[in-house]
Write a protein that holds these residues in place. Structure first.
Motif, PDB file in Angstrom:
ATOM      1  N   ASP A  30      29.854 -11.395 101.075  1.00 36.25           N
ATOM      2  CA  ASP A  30      28.738 -11.509 100.343  1.00 36.25           C
ATOM      3  C   ASP A  30      28.246 -10.560  99.477  1.00 36.25           C
ATOM      4  O   ASP A  30      27.797 -11.310  98.341  1.00 36.25           O
ATOM      5  N   ARG A  31      28.900  -9.601  99.169  1.00 37.56           N
ATOM      6  CA  ARG A  31      28.377  -8.480  98.016  1.00 37.56           C
ATOM      7  C   ARG A  31      29.189  -8.584  96.952  1.00 37.56           C
ATOM      8  O   ARG A  31      29.110  -8.169  95.808  1.00 37.56           O
ATOM      9  N   ILE A  32      30.516  -9.664  96.924  1.00 35.97           N
ATOM     10  CA  ILE A  32      31.348  -9.526  96.054  1.00 35.97           C
ATOM     11  C   ILE A  32      30.848 -11.060  95.246  1.00 35.97           C
ATOM     12  O   ILE A  32      30.751 -11.837  95.480  1.00 35.97           O
ATOM     13  N   PHE A  33      30.784 -10.505  93.633  1.00 34.71           N
ATOM     14  CA  PHE A  33      30.786 -11.499  92.701  1.00 34.71           C
ATOM     15  C   PHE A  33      31.257 -11.141  91.448  1.00 34.71           C
ATOM     16  O   PHE A  33      31.700  -9.959  91.543  1.00 34.71           O
ATOM     17  N   ALA A  34      31.481 -12.108  90.575  1.00 30.43           N
ATOM     18  CA  ALA A  34      32.132 -11.624  89.345  1.00 30.43           C
ATOM     19  C   ALA A  34      31.561 -12.445  88.280  1.00 30.43           C
ATOM     20  O   ALA A  34      31.168 -13.654  88.273  1.00 30.43           O
ATOM     21  N   ARG A  35      31.259 -11.787  87.044  1.00 30.38           N
ATOM     22  CA  ARG A  35      30.608 -12.252  85.850  1.00 30.38           C
ATOM     23  C   ARG A  35      31.746 -12.157  84.735  1.00 30.38           C
ATOM     24  O   ARG A  35      31.596 -11.070  84.235  1.00 30.38           O
ATOM     25  N   ARG A  36      32.618 -13.175  84.390  1.00 28.96           N
ATOM     26  CA  ARG A  36      33.434 -12.992  83.425  1.00 28.96           C
ATOM     27  C   ARG A  36      32.944 -14.025  82.121  1.00 28.96           C
ATOM     28  O   ARG A  36      32.703 -15.090  82.442  1.00 28.96           O
ATOM     29  N   PRO A  37      32.969 -13.570  80.901  1.00 26.35           N
ATOM     30  CA  PRO A  37      32.586 -14.152  79.753  1.00 26.35           C
ATOM     31  C   PRO A  37      33.629 -15.117  79.292  1.00 26.35           C
ATOM     32  O   PRO A  37      34.766 -14.991  79.763  1.00 26.35           O
ATOM     33  N   VAL A  43      29.061 -17.738  76.990  1.00 30.02           N
ATOM     34  CA  VAL A  43      28.872 -18.249  78.355  1.00 30.02           C
ATOM     35  C   VAL A  43      29.425 -17.114  79.381  1.00 30.02           C
ATOM     36  O   VAL A  43      30.500 -16.734  79.404  1.00 30.02           O
ATOM     37  N   ILE A  44      28.409 -16.971  80.382  1.00 33.62           N
ATOM     38  CA  ILE A  44      28.694 -16.210  81.371  1.00 33.62           C
ATOM     39  C   ILE A  44      28.368 -16.787  82.777  1.00 33.62           C
ATOM     40  O   ILE A  44      27.008 -16.602  83.079  1.00 33.62           O
ATOM     41  N   PRO A  45      29.442 -16.961  83.671  1.00 33.61           N
ATOM     42  CA  PRO A  45      28.923 -17.614  84.850  1.00 33.61           C
ATOM     43  C   PRO A  45      29.008 -16.390  85.966  1.00 33.61           C
ATOM     44  O   PRO A  45      29.531 -15.500  85.806  1.00 33.61           O
ATOM     45  N   GLU A  46      28.443 -16.567  87.004  1.00 30.67           N
ATOM     46  CA  GLU A  46      28.640 -15.629  88.110  1.00 30.67           C
ATOM     47  C   GLU A  46      28.868 -16.407  89.121  1.00 30.67           C
ATOM     48  O   GLU A  46      28.535 -17.340  89.768  1.00 30.67           O
ATOM     49  N   VAL A  47      30.069 -15.874  89.854  1.00 29.81           N
ATOM     50  CA  VAL A  47      30.906 -16.698  90.848  1.00 29.81           C
ATOM     51  C   VAL A  47      30.962 -15.712  92.008  1.00 29.81           C
ATOM     52  O   VAL A  47      31.341 -14.608  91.882  1.00 29.81           O
ATOM     53  N   ASP A  48      30.868 -16.405  93.246  1.00 32.29           N
ATOM     54  CA  ASP A  48      31.071 -15.359  94.439  1.00 32.29           C
ATOM     55  C   ASP A  48      32.442 -15.452  94.990  1.00 32.29           C
ATOM     56  O   ASP A  48      33.304 -16.118  94.314  1.00 32.29           O
ATOM     57  N   ALA A  49      32.819 -14.536  96.283  1.00 35.06           N
ATOM     58  CA  ALA A  49      33.981 -14.362  96.439  1.00 35.06           C
ATOM     59  C   ALA A  49      34.533 -15.781  97.124  1.00 35.06           C
ATOM     60  O   ALA A  49      35.764 -15.885  97.222  1.00 35.06           O
ATOM     61  N   ASP A  74      34.667 -24.403  77.304  1.00 33.40           N
ATOM     62  CA  ASP A  74      34.434 -22.994  77.474  1.00 33.40           C
ATOM     63  C   ASP A  74      33.741 -22.667  78.834  1.00 33.40           C
ATOM     64  O   ASP A  74      34.053 -21.547  79.298  1.00 33.40           O
ATOM     65  N   ILE A  75      32.815 -23.544  79.255  1.00 34.37           N
ATOM     66  CA  ILE A  75      32.292 -23.097  80.593  1.00 34.37           C
ATOM     67  C   ILE A  75      33.383 -23.076  81.734  1.00 34.37           C
ATOM     68  O   ILE A  75      33.309 -22.089  82.534  1.00 34.37           O
ATOM     69  N   MET A  76      34.095 -23.908  81.904  1.00 34.32           N
ATOM     70  CA  MET A  76      35.049 -23.891  82.645  1.00 34.32           C
ATOM     71  C   MET A  76      36.200 -23.082  82.814  1.00 34.32           C
ATOM     72  O   MET A  76      36.811 -22.317  83.664  1.00 34.32           O
ATOM     73  N   ALA A  77      36.523 -22.509  81.471  1.00 36.87           N
ATOM     74  CA  ALA A  77      37.462 -21.298  81.446  1.00 36.87           C
ATOM     75  C   ALA A  77      36.671 -20.061  81.788  1.00 36.87           C
ATOM     76  O   ALA A  77      37.266 -19.416  82.506  1.00 36.87           O
ATOM     77  N   ALA A  78      35.506 -19.900  81.755  1.00 36.40           N
ATOM     78  CA  ALA A  78      34.831 -18.781  82.088  1.00 36.40           C
ATOM     79  C   ALA A  78      34.829 -18.974  83.676  1.00 36.40           C
ATOM     80  O   ALA A  78      34.939 -17.752  84.340  1.00 36.40           O
ATOM     81  N   ILE A  79      34.492 -19.892  84.359  1.00 38.14           N
ATOM     82  CA  ILE A  79      34.224 -20.177  85.531  1.00 38.14           C
ATOM     83  C   ILE A  79      35.680 -19.941  86.373  1.00 38.14           C
ATOM     84  O   ILE A  79      35.598 -19.080  87.408  1.00 38.14           O
ATOM     85  N   LYS A  80      36.677 -20.406  85.696  1.00 33.67           N
ATOM     86  CA  LYS A  80      37.915 -20.055  86.624  1.00 33.67           C
ATOM     87  C   LYS A  80      38.430 -18.681  86.356  1.00 33.67           C
ATOM     88  O   LYS A  80      38.822 -18.021  87.309  1.00 33.67           O
ATOM     89  N   GLU A  81      37.990 -17.902  85.233  1.00 32.48           N
ATOM     90  CA  GLU A  81      38.337 -16.284  84.959  1.00 32.48           C
ATOM     91  C   GLU A  81      37.393 -15.753  86.209  1.00 32.48           C
ATOM     92  O   GLU A  81      37.928 -14.884  86.708  1.00 32.48           O
TER      93      GLU A  81
END
Length: 129
Positions: A30-37, A43-49, A74-81
């Motif tokens: 639950d503490r793991i998340f990633a924010r890759r532009p 666009v910067i999404p925040e995605v959990d583990a 652009d949004i999908m590329a950021a979410i995938k990364e």
């Protein structure tokens, strides 16, 4: 009141230990998340583990700069990364030797040695001979 047989107590202790281990693993995940532009950096999404989108930041004016397809790409590329990064963090956290608990068989051997040294198996109400 009757005493609990040592084998039953060992099984109860083992199940309690496993529940604690599962809870610890869930807390770590639950503490793991990633924010890759995104490639554009707007666009910067925040995605959990688990790969779920938790938040999405769009820089001011982003929607005006792109048409619908470009913005979606652009949004999908950021979410995938971000999802790939979160997955990598998850794998590292779950397979880190420092986070691995002691083997249950080792814990049970220690417990059994203490039980044999300290206690006598209860007779469960049978007449002593």
């Amino acid at each position: 009141m009757r005493e609990i047989h040592p084998d039953v107590q060992a099984a109860l202790d083992t199940s309690r230990e496993l529940r604690h281990r599962v809870a610890d693993m869930r807390e770590r995940a639950d503490r793991i998340f990633a924010r890759r532009p995104s490639p554009s950096g707007l666009v910067i999404p925040e995605v959990d583990a688990m790969g779920r989108l938790r938040d999405l930041y769009l820089a001011p004016g982003t929607c005006a700069r792109f048409d619908n397809q470009e913005l979606a790409a652009d949004i999908m590329a950021a979410i995938k990364e971000s999802a790939a990064d979160a997955k990598q963090q998850y794998n590292i956290a779950m397979n880190d030797p420092a986070n691995l608990p002691r083997p249950l068989e080792e814990i049970m051997r220690e417990r059994q040695a203490r039980t044999e040294a300290d206690q006598q198996v209860p007779n469960f109400g049978k007449a002593e001979q």
